[in-house]
Structures are given as structure tokens and as C-alpha cells.
Design a protein around this motif. Structure first.
Motif, PDB file in Angstrom:
ATOM      1  N   ASP A  98      42.836  27.372  29.592  1.00  0.00           N
ATOM      2  CA  ASP A  98      42.996  27.580  31.112  1.00  0.00           C
ATOM      3  C   ASP A  98      42.031  28.862  31.871  1.00  0.00           C
ATOM      4  OD1 ASP A  98      44.682  25.232  32.716  1.00  0.00           O
ATOM      5  OD2 ASP A  98      45.252  25.143  30.777  1.00  0.00           O
ATOM      6  N   GLY A  99      42.229  29.959  30.450  1.00  0.00           N
ATOM      7  CA  GLY A  99      41.133  30.687  31.157  1.00  0.00           C
ATOM      8  C   GLY A  99      39.537  31.214  31.115  1.00  0.00           C
ATOM      9  N   TYR A 100      38.485  29.973  30.499  1.00  0.00           N
ATOM     10  CA  TYR A 100      37.581  30.371  31.113  1.00  0.00           C
ATOM     11  C   TYR A 100      36.845  29.161  31.888  1.00  0.00           C
ATOM     12  CZ  TYR A 100      32.720  30.202  29.856  1.00  0.00           C
ATOM     13  OH  TYR A 100      31.232  30.072  30.143  1.00  0.00           O
ATOM     14  N   PRO A 101      38.001  28.974  32.301  1.00  0.00           N
ATOM     15  CA  PRO A 101      38.207  27.719  33.905  1.00  0.00           C
ATOM     16  C   PRO A 101      38.374  28.961  34.265  1.00  0.00           C
ATOM     17  CG  PRO A 101      38.937  26.098  31.939  1.00  0.00           C
ATOM     18  CD  PRO A 101      38.639  27.604  31.420  1.00  0.00           C
ATOM     19  N   MET A 102      39.492  29.520  34.789  1.00  0.00           N
ATOM     20  CA  MET A 102      39.836  30.810  36.150  1.00  0.00           C
ATOM     21  C   MET A 102      38.859  31.589  36.429  1.00  0.00           C
ATOM     22  SD  MET A 102      43.529  31.129  35.157  1.00  0.00           S
ATOM     23  CE  MET A 102      43.388  32.310  36.903  1.00  0.00           C
ATOM     24  N   ALA A 103      38.027  31.763  34.784  1.00  0.00           N
ATOM     25  CA  ALA A 103      36.715  32.835  34.508  1.00  0.00           C
ATOM     26  C   ALA A 103      35.489  32.340  35.900  1.00  0.00           C
ATOM     27  CB  ALA A 103      36.030  32.961  34.129  1.00  0.00           C
ATOM     28  N   LYS A 104      35.563  31.166  35.113  1.00  0.00           N
ATOM     29  CA  LYS A 104      34.663  30.696  36.181  1.00  0.00           C
ATOM     30  C   LYS A 104      34.469  30.034  37.357  1.00  0.00           C
ATOM     31  CE  LYS A 104      34.083  26.419  33.038  1.00  0.00           C
ATOM     32  NZ  LYS A 104      32.771  25.473  32.714  1.00  0.00           N
ATOM     33  N   GLN A 105      36.300  30.205  37.822  1.00  0.00           N
ATOM     34  CA  GLN A 105      36.133  30.016  39.221  1.00  0.00           C
ATOM     35  C   GLN A 105      36.540  31.092  40.124  1.00  0.00           C
ATOM     36  OE1 GLN A 105      40.118  27.514  39.105  1.00  0.00           O
ATOM     37  NE2 GLN A 105      38.731  26.030  37.971  1.00  0.00           N
ATOM     38  N   GLY A 106      36.117  32.730  39.216  1.00  0.00           N
ATOM     39  CA  GLY A 106      35.273  33.168  40.163  1.00  0.00           C
ATOM     40  C   GLY A 106      36.718  34.118  39.843  1.00  0.00           C
ATOM     41  N   ARG A 107      37.902  33.981  39.710  1.00  0.00           N
ATOM     42  CA  ARG A 107      39.027  34.488  39.112  1.00  0.00           C
ATOM     43  C   ARG A 107      39.577  34.787  38.219  1.00  0.00           C
ATOM     44  NH1 ARG A 107      43.981  30.151  40.479  1.00  0.00           N
ATOM     45  NH2 ARG A 107      42.235  28.612  38.805  1.00  0.00           N
ATOM     46  N   ALA A 108      38.548  35.588  37.242  1.00  0.00           N
ATOM     47  CA  ALA A 108      38.056  36.156  36.290  1.00  0.00           C
ATOM     48  C   ALA A 108      39.854  37.279  36.029  1.00  0.00           C
ATOM     49  CB  ALA A 108      37.307  36.678  35.857  1.00  0.00           C
TER      50      ALA A 108
END
Length: 504
Positions: A98-108
Motif C-alpha cells: 500500500d505504500g507504493y500505491p500511495m506514493a504513485k497517487q502523490g501521497r508519498a
């Protein structure tokens, strides 16, 4: 009440200005090391052990610094998981989901802060558990005799499959190599030379520190050259932080559940941070069900594994300090450092070296707050480190290893010996034979042999004394389970973890 008094004394040790300074240095370096994919806490501690000797640190200061490195590396492992989808080490694999999907969504930035808070909570709750449980377990361990201690050492080797997560046959082979190396030197009972080949430097046996730095640091260096000698990988850009207290409260129940589960996993010898991370994430998916968006960037999917693996890392100190049996690969390295200071971890350590034990526990509590304060404001620095080409980092690692080892003994023989261990470690890793069992065999071999001989002398050679008490039988039963379960559970656990990361 006695525990509180000991803890107060421990804070007196931990808050000494030089100890506090080295705790801060260790936390910072540990986070940097953890952020580099592949290094991990065991390698980080192994690389920095020579630095402790080079600086002439006292045992409590050295252990405080290296324990801070351990905790910092567990924190840092999440950075590359979230930004690069590359786990810093195996326990950080679940954070990728879930960390990488958050980063790709601009929520790193949100993902990094949530992981830092979850890591803080996991480690804090586990340290409180360590304070409550360790003295009780140490008092219980005082009832052990030679036969029970021998069974305990067998248990330590039997549960290695959980620590390494590798093929059980290769794990046993690696432990056997370590036990063979442990026999080098002068026999303590007969005075006979064993496998010294007339080399004077081998009369006292193989130095733990040389073996550890060679097997971990030098072999990692060789792998770095082989696999990652090119330019660094550009990370996802970190956005401005938009996290609110409401978001923190939202993941708090998840963090608490993961922390407790992680601590339990850490206390069990051989379970380790990987299991703590996995069961915390899996349980959270079952608890939330369709309410969660796991695998799509759910913040609770970051909080669960991070609280679980950090809870387990602190929990792994319980069996190391109370029984002298490492609960993880990194605590095996810490065990070696203690032995090199002529300190024997175990129940007597709580009375003979109470200042060291409670100083480290107090430093863990302080270190958690230091890490939280470091990790949130300095995220940008740690992120930039991921884009530094290894060609600049490798010479620093090599310099620390060589200078540190030479500073200990001022012997060029030790440098050649370290290189030999490094080449050996590289070859073992190419064959997918884990290194932690080698170190554990080298560390525990002498004490295991001593207790076996002592038990045989007390029983006039009667082997049944090894399982002559209820406690010994219980330890043997757990050892058998520890040897058998990884054969069935380990492959399934690794398949599910890898499948989850790949499907992301």
C-alpha cells in the motif's frame, strides 16, 4: 517496584551526554542504512561494530549506539519500500503493498509520516513489553541447569528457519559450518589444539567481529559491485505534507493491533520481524474486510506492517538479553558484540551487568522519540540518499570495515582473514546458504559444547540427563516444532508475501 528502580538507573545511564550523543548518531546512521535497498539492519550493525572498537567505546555506549542503529534501520527500510517499491529488507516487503500505491497517487509524504508514527508506536509498545517481561523471563531462566541450557541452544538452532526464511537443509548446513568454525582453537577442557594448523593467531579461536564484518559487510560489498554498481535509481518525488491528526487517529487502532502482534512474534525465537509484519497486515485485512482498500493505497496497509515489524524487532531483544538466544539475525550480531566485550547475555546479565541491560532498555525508549523527531523533518535527506550512486557509497563502507578491524588488533592477518570470510560469505550467498546460522553456530558453539560436557560429567556419561526434566522435555518439544513448522509454513508465507508485492 524493583523494575522501576532499575529503569530509573537505566535512564541515568542512557541520558549521560555521550551515550545520548551516540544514540542520536546510531539512529541517524541506522535510518540511512535502512533506506538503502538490500543492506538491512544486520548488515548495518555488522558494518558499524568495528567503529565502536575504533572509538574505544564502553560496552554500554557501544550497545546503545548499535541498538539505535538496529531500530533506525527498521525505520529506514520503509523509505525505499514506499518510494521505489523495493523493500529495504524482507520485513519491509508488506509495506510495498500500500505504500507504493500511495506514493504513485502523490501521497508519498503521508505514507512516510504514517509509517514513521506506526514504527514509533510498534517499537514503543514492544519496549514497554520488554520492560515487563524480561525480568520475569530472566528469573525463570535462573532455574536452568546444563541440560536445560543445551536444550535451549538446540532450540535456537531449530528455529533458525524462521529467522532466515531459507531452505531448512541449507540452514542446518550453515549452522554446521558455524559450529565447525567454533571448534577452532585450544580445547578448554583438555588444552588440545583443534584445527589451528600451527597458526598462532588461531590458538584463541576465530574472532567473532572479524567473522561478522567479513561475512556481512565484505560479502555485501561484493554483491553491491556485482549487482548495483551502476547509477542510483531515481525515487518518486515527495509531495508537501498534508497529513492531519484525524488521519493519525484513523490508523491508531491498526497500529496498536500490529504492535502487540509484532511483539509476540519477536519474543518467539526464530519468528522474527517478517512474521510480525505479515500477520499484522493479514489480520488487519480480515478485521476490516471490505471496509479497507488494501493493495490500492490504504494508509492502514502501511501502518499495520510497519508497527508489526518494529514491534518484532524490539521484541527480539527479549530472548537475547534474558536467555542469550537471538530472536533475529540482527540480535545475533549484537550478541557477538556483547561476547567480544566479555559479557555473556542471559539471566545473570540482569544482576552482573544491570547497568548495561537497563541502560539499553532506557535508551530504546529515548531512541524511539529521537527516531520520530528525525524521521519526519529529515525525510527529504533520506529520500535523496536513494539517488546516490553506489560507486560513492561503496568506498565509505569498505573504509569503515578495514579501518575498524585494523584498529582492534593492529594485525594485517586479521584483514586477510576478514577478506577470506567475505569471499566465503559471498560464495555462500551465491549458493543461497544463509549467513546468520553460520554466525549463530560460531557464537553459541562454545557455550553449547561447555553445557553438554558439564551435563555429561554430572550424570557420569548418562545421555538421558539431556531430557531428564520436564523443562528440558518442553524445550526439546518446541525445538522439534521449530524445526518442522518452517518446512511447511515458511514456503507458504514467502509465496504469499511475494505474490502480494508482485500483484501490486
Amino acid at each position: 517496584m524493583e523494575t522501576i528502580n532499575y529503569l530509573i538507573d537505566g535512564f541515568g545511564v542512557a541520558l549521560a551526554p555521550h551515550n545520548l550523543m551516540f544514540a542520536l548518531i546510531g539512529a541517524f546512521l541506522g535510518t540511512l542504512i535502512g533506506a538503502l535497498p538490500g543492506l538491512g539492519p544486520a548488515n548495518g550493525v555488522a558494518i558499524l561494530i568495528p567503529l565502536a572498537f575504533t572509538l574505544g567505546l564502553r560496552p554500554e555506549t557501544a550497545l546503545i549506539m548499535l541498538t539505535a542503529v538496529y531500530a533506525g534501520a527498521m525505520y529506514g527500510g520503509r523509505i525505499s519500500s514506499i518510494l521505489l517499491n523495493i523493500p529495504g529488507d524482507e520485513p519491509a516487503m508488506m509495506t510495498c503493498l500500500d505504500g507504493y500505491p500511495m506514493a504513485k497517487q502523490g501521497r508519498a509524504a503521508e505514507a512516510l509520516v504514517i509509517s514513521a508514527v506506526a514504527s514509533f508506536m510498534g517499537s514503543l509498545i514492544a519496549t514497554i513489553g520488554l520492560i515487563l517481561l524480561a525480568p520475569l523471563l530472566a528469573d525463570f531462566a535462573l532455574t536452568f541447569g546444563p541440560a536445560e541450557y543445551f536444550a535451549l541452544f538446540v532450540l535456537a538452532f531449530a528455529t533458525l528457519g524462521g529467522i532466515t526464511g531459507k531452505n531448512p537443509v541449507k540452514t542446518i548446513l550453515a549452522a554446521s559450518i558455524g559450529l565447525i568454525i567454533a571448534t577452532v582453537g585450544i580445547d578448554i577442557s583438555t588444552g588440545t589444539q583443534r584445527f589451528t594448523f600451527g597458526v598462532l593467531k588461531l590458538y584463541e579461536g576465530v574472532d567473532f567481529i572479524i567473522a561478522i564484518v567479513g561475512l556481512f559487510a565484505i560479502s555485501e560489498l561484493l554483491f553491491f559491485i556485482e549487482e548495483r554498481a551502476g547509477a542510483g535509481r531515481e525515487a518518486i518525488k515527495v509531495n508537501k505534507l498534508k497529513l492531519s491528526w484525524k488521519d493519525i487517529v484513523h490508523v491508531l487502532p491498526t497500529t496498536l493491533r500490529g504492535s502487540v502482534l509484532g511483539f509476540v512474534a519477536g519474543v518467539l525465537p526464530g519468528a522474527g520481524a517478517s512474521l510480525g509484519s505479515f500477520i499484522a497486515y493479514t489480520l488487519e485485512k480480515k478485521v476490516l474486510g471490505k471496509k479497507g482498500r488494501f493493495g490500492e493505497g490504504d494508509p492502514r496497509g502501511v501502518a499495520a506492517p510497519e508497527s508489526g515489524n518494529n514491534g518484532a524487532s524490539s521484541g527480539a531483544l527479549v530472548p537475547m538479553l534474558t536467555l542469550g538466544v537471538p530472536g533475529s539475525g540482527t540480535t545475533a550480531v549484537l550478541l557477538a558484540m556483547l561476547i567480544s566485550f566479555n559479557i555473556t547475555p542471559g539471566p545473570l546479565m540482569f544482576t552482573q551487568n544491570a547497568d548495561i541491560v537497563w541502560g539499553v532498555i532506557a535508551a530504546l525508549l529515548i531512541g524511539n522519540f529521537l527516531l520520530l523527531l528525525l524521521n519526519i523533518p529529515l525525510i527529504g535527506i533520506f529520500v535523496r540518499l536513494l539517488s546516490v550512486p553506489p560507486m560513492y557509497l561503496l568506498p565509505m563502507v569498505t573504509m569503515i570495515a578495514f579501518v575498524g578491524i585494523y584498529a582492534i588488533s593492529h594485525s594485517t592477518f586479521d584483514l586477510y582473514f576478514m577478506i577470506a570470510f567475505g569471499i566465503g560469505g559471498y560464495l555462500l550467498r551465491k549458493l543461497e546458504i544463509p549467513l546468520v546460522p553460520v554466525i549463530l553456530g560460531l557464537l553459541l558453539g562454545p557455550e553449547m559444547e561447555k553445557n553438554l560436557r558439564h551435563a555429561m560429567q554430572l550424570s557420569n556419561g548418562d545421555w538421558t540427563v539431556l531430557w531428564g526434566s520436564g523443562l528440558a522435555i518442553g524445550l526439546w518439544a518446541v525445538a522439534i516444532l521449530g524445526l518442522v513448522l518452517p518446512v511447511f509454513v515458511g514456503p507458504m508465507l514467502r509465496r504469499r508475501m511475494k505474490a502480494g508485492v508482485q500483484s501490486d
